[in-house]
Scaffold this motif. Sequence first.
Motif, PDB file in Angstrom:
ATOM      1  N   LEU A  83       0.732  -1.273  -0.110  1.00 58.53           N
ATOM      2  CA  LEU A  83       0.109   0.289   0.159  1.00 58.53           C
ATOM      3  C   LEU A  83       0.740   1.484   0.417  1.00 58.53           C
ATOM      4  N   HIS A  90      -8.389   1.316  -2.267  1.00 59.89           N
ATOM      5  CA  HIS A  90      -8.224  -0.017  -3.086  1.00 59.89           C
ATOM      6  C   HIS A  90      -9.042  -1.141  -2.585  1.00 59.89           C
ATOM      7  N   ASP A  92     -10.201  -4.686  -1.309  1.00 56.32           N
ATOM      8  CA  ASP A  92      -8.976  -5.686  -0.748  1.00 56.32           C
ATOM      9  C   ASP A  92      -9.346  -6.865  -1.190  1.00 56.32           C
ATOM     10  N   GLU A  93     -10.236  -7.157  -2.497  1.00 52.64           N
ATOM     11  CA  GLU A  93      -9.986  -8.260  -2.040  1.00 52.64           C
ATOM     12  C   GLU A  93     -10.065  -8.044  -3.979  1.00 52.64           C
ATOM     13  N   GLU A  96     -13.349  -8.344  -6.228  1.00 54.89           N
ATOM     14  CA  GLU A  96     -14.452  -6.730  -5.684  1.00 54.89           C
ATOM     15  C   GLU A  96     -13.290  -6.308  -6.980  1.00 54.89           C
ATOM     16  N   VAL A 133      -4.563  -2.661  -6.541  1.00 53.47           N
ATOM     17  CA  VAL A 133      -4.574  -3.923  -6.249  1.00 53.47           C
ATOM     18  C   VAL A 133      -3.595  -4.615  -6.045  1.00 53.47           C
ATOM     19  N   SER A 134      -4.225  -4.939  -4.376  1.00 60.27           N
ATOM     20  CA  SER A 134      -2.834  -6.342  -3.726  1.00 60.27           C
ATOM     21  C   SER A 134      -3.571  -7.977  -4.108  1.00 60.27           C
ATOM     22  N   PRO A 136      -3.697 -11.041  -2.391  1.00 64.86           N
ATOM     23  CA  PRO A 136      -2.938 -11.772  -0.952  1.00 64.86           C
ATOM     24  C   PRO A 136      -2.850 -13.178  -1.213  1.00 64.86           C
TER      25      PRO A 136
END
Length: 244
Positions: A83, A90, A92-93, A96, A133-134, A136
């Motif tokens: 981040l 952002h 989170d998933e 999404e 976006v990241s 996980p």
Amino acid sequence: MLSNIRIVLVQTYHPGNIGASARAMKTMGLTDLVLVNPRQFPDPEASRLAAGAENLVDNARVVGSLSEAVSDCVQVVGASARLRSLPLPHFDEPDEMARELVEQAGHDPVALVFGRERFGLTNDEIRCCSHQVSIPANPDYGILNLAQAVQVLAHELFTAWRRRPDSGYRSPRPAQERQPTREQLGHFQAHLSRVMQSSGFITQPHARTEDQLESLFARAQPSRRELSLLRGLLASLERHLPDS
């Protein structure tokens, strides 16, 4: 719809990663590949590792800047392993993110942006994006190479496309109700910055205030009609400022 989803690779160092990313795209039905200042391209290694997706490599567009690569896109998501201090919205998933991009791609081009192998995207490049976006991953070893990251997020996009509600024919959304392109939003932000500085509201360029306002409009997602209204308001204010 999938043809409106663009994959952008910024300053890719190893040409083989371009080919491997193209292969990852083609397995998920994506075809629009744009390269920003690749270190070495075209290159036989890119074609070799494409392994059946050579047509994506051959048709890839090469441009000189990220802003040029995404100027016509209404939504641009930067893939980042960490981040940033920039207050961009952002996801989170990744699923999404995928649902949102697929929805927007039904009407306009969108982009998913990947940075350099070693250190990703710069803060200036993140500013060209509307969201981040990241992926996980294992917190003790969350390292994915470029093609793996493209594969994971491309799979999320393909899954969202497959699972989208089947509503049959959808008439095109009126142009003024669609989201503005990054180029249109950039013109608005430049206009807003000019008015804020000439009015004395801010006294330094690139102040934190501007970043926060960019984030506000990214979250608000104004339509083109609403952005035009805001531009008109700024123009009216500008006419009443000294030396304008």
